[in-house]
Design a protein around this motif. Sequence first.
Motif, short mmCIF file in Angstrom:
data_model
loop_
_atom_site.label_atom_id
_atom_site.label_comp_id
_atom_site.label_asym_id
_atom_site.label_seq_id
_atom_site.Cartn_x
_atom_site.Cartn_y
_atom_site.Cartn_z
N TYR A 261 0.82 -1.16 -0.06
CA TYR A 261 -0.11 -0.06 -0.04
C TYR A 261 0.89 1.30 -0.10
O TYR A 261 0.65 2.22 -0.88
N LEU A 262 1.84 1.31 0.78
CA LEU A 262 2.87 2.58 0.69
C LEU A 262 3.92 2.55 -0.30
O LEU A 262 4.13 3.71 -0.64
N PHE A 263 3.90 1.43 -0.86
CA PHE A 263 4.60 1.45 -2.18
C PHE A 263 4.17 2.12 -3.15
O PHE A 263 4.44 3.17 -3.95
N PHE A 264 2.89 1.98 -3.33
CA PHE A 264 2.05 2.55 -4.50
C PHE A 264 1.66 4.01 -3.94
O PHE A 264 1.54 4.88 -5.00
N GLN A 269 5.98 5.08 -9.71
CA GLN A 269 5.51 3.88 -10.23
C GLN A 269 6.15 3.63 -11.79
O GLN A 269 5.64 3.55 -12.85
N ASN A 270 7.55 3.72 -11.73
CA ASN A 270 8.22 3.50 -13.05
C ASN A 270 8.86 1.98 -12.90
O ASN A 270 8.69 1.27 -11.80
N LEU A 271 9.30 1.22 -13.97
CA LEU A 271 9.73 0.12 -14.26
C LEU A 271 10.74 -0.31 -13.15
O LEU A 271 10.69 -1.26 -12.56
N ARG A 272 11.74 0.52 -13.05
CA ARG A 272 12.82 0.18 -12.13
C ARG A 272 12.47 0.00 -10.76
O ARG A 272 12.74 -1.01 -10.14
N PHE A 277 11.10 -3.30 -6.26
CA PHE A 277 9.80 -3.85 -5.14
C PHE A 277 9.86 -5.41 -5.16
O PHE A 277 9.86 -5.88 -4.09
N ILE A 278 9.79 -5.73 -6.66
CA ILE A 278 9.30 -7.28 -6.57
C ILE A 278 10.77 -8.01 -6.21
O ILE A 278 10.69 -9.26 -5.41
N TRP A 279 11.91 -7.63 -6.46
CA TRP A 279 13.24 -7.97 -5.95
C TRP A 279 13.35 -8.28 -4.45
O TRP A 279 13.56 -9.28 -3.95
#
Length: 340
Positions: A261-264, A269-272, A277-279
């Motif tokens: 939630y806090l990430f968004f 919100q760029n690809l990098r 975040f996924i990594w």
Amino acid sequence: MFPGELKCLSGRVRTKISTIIPTYNRAKDLEDCLDSLFTQTVLPFEIIVIDNADNLETEKLINGKYCSNNKIPVKYIKNGKLNSANIARNIGADNSAGDLLLFLDDDVVLDPNFIEEIINVFQQHPQAAGVQGYIKNRMTSQLTNLIQKLFFLNHSLKNHNKLLPSMQDVHAYPLTEVIRCQWLMAGCTCYRKLIFDDFKFDNNLYKYCSGDDADISYRIYKTYPQSLYQTPYATLIHKISDKGRPHSKEVVTTGQVYHTYLFFKNVDQNLRNKLIFIWSRIGLIIKKIGIFVLHPSTNNISQIKYLIEAYVYCMNNVSNLKKGDIKFYTDTLRSCVKIK
């Protein structure tokens, strides 16, 4: 630049600092924290305790030991219906009379010169909006720190403070000088009260508010990039009490939901940044597996299971999290419904 400067203070004088302490079922830890405030070289103007529990343990402590003291007024506020450190902090800010608001966790113990050293930074840096103390018992092994760094997870770096796109942080350890920061820890940080005219702790986060401190401080940093500081001279111990903490599955699930939630909410919100975040989530799984390999136990295998379930839960609700709608989860916390 913030209007006005803090007036110079010296010696053992009372200052306009309101100390705000959210607490939940930790009367003994809270007592140790309060006692450390009463031995400060510079005393706070007032102490505000916001009780998130629905019992009388903390209230009895405040009304017994501290109600008749003649050094610092201690104000007790009951907030048992909504167990949220963030809501409690905002209640404390709204009910405070100080020019500076010192937010403490209930399981910290301050060294006697903590407040004096915090004030020194505000004096030396009139543009400061927030100043954080230094937890002197926070340590990790070099190997763990290297692994955490590789996966953009929480790690330490000498005299360096930064918030990562993974919504994890770089914390300054060791710290040898006053530094500027991108984020501040809510449990040992003092803010100018006027900053709360425009910023609040996120009231959407209930119970174990993972990431709450990074959220508000990073929002302040983005608006006022040169306004956050940390000093190595305002030292404290963080006991990290086990009392009052939710069960393990709830901690894991809440951590992942809140960080997503806090990430968004806070990160471009760029690809990098999305890949980072996924990594970092992959890194958490690898870390948990490594702990299980080194220390096989039912609890450690459960931690892996809880984390995978939390990821699935976040993916199933990602559209809500992107929109900033977290009510689907916090309603389960409020009603104590088991998360499926």
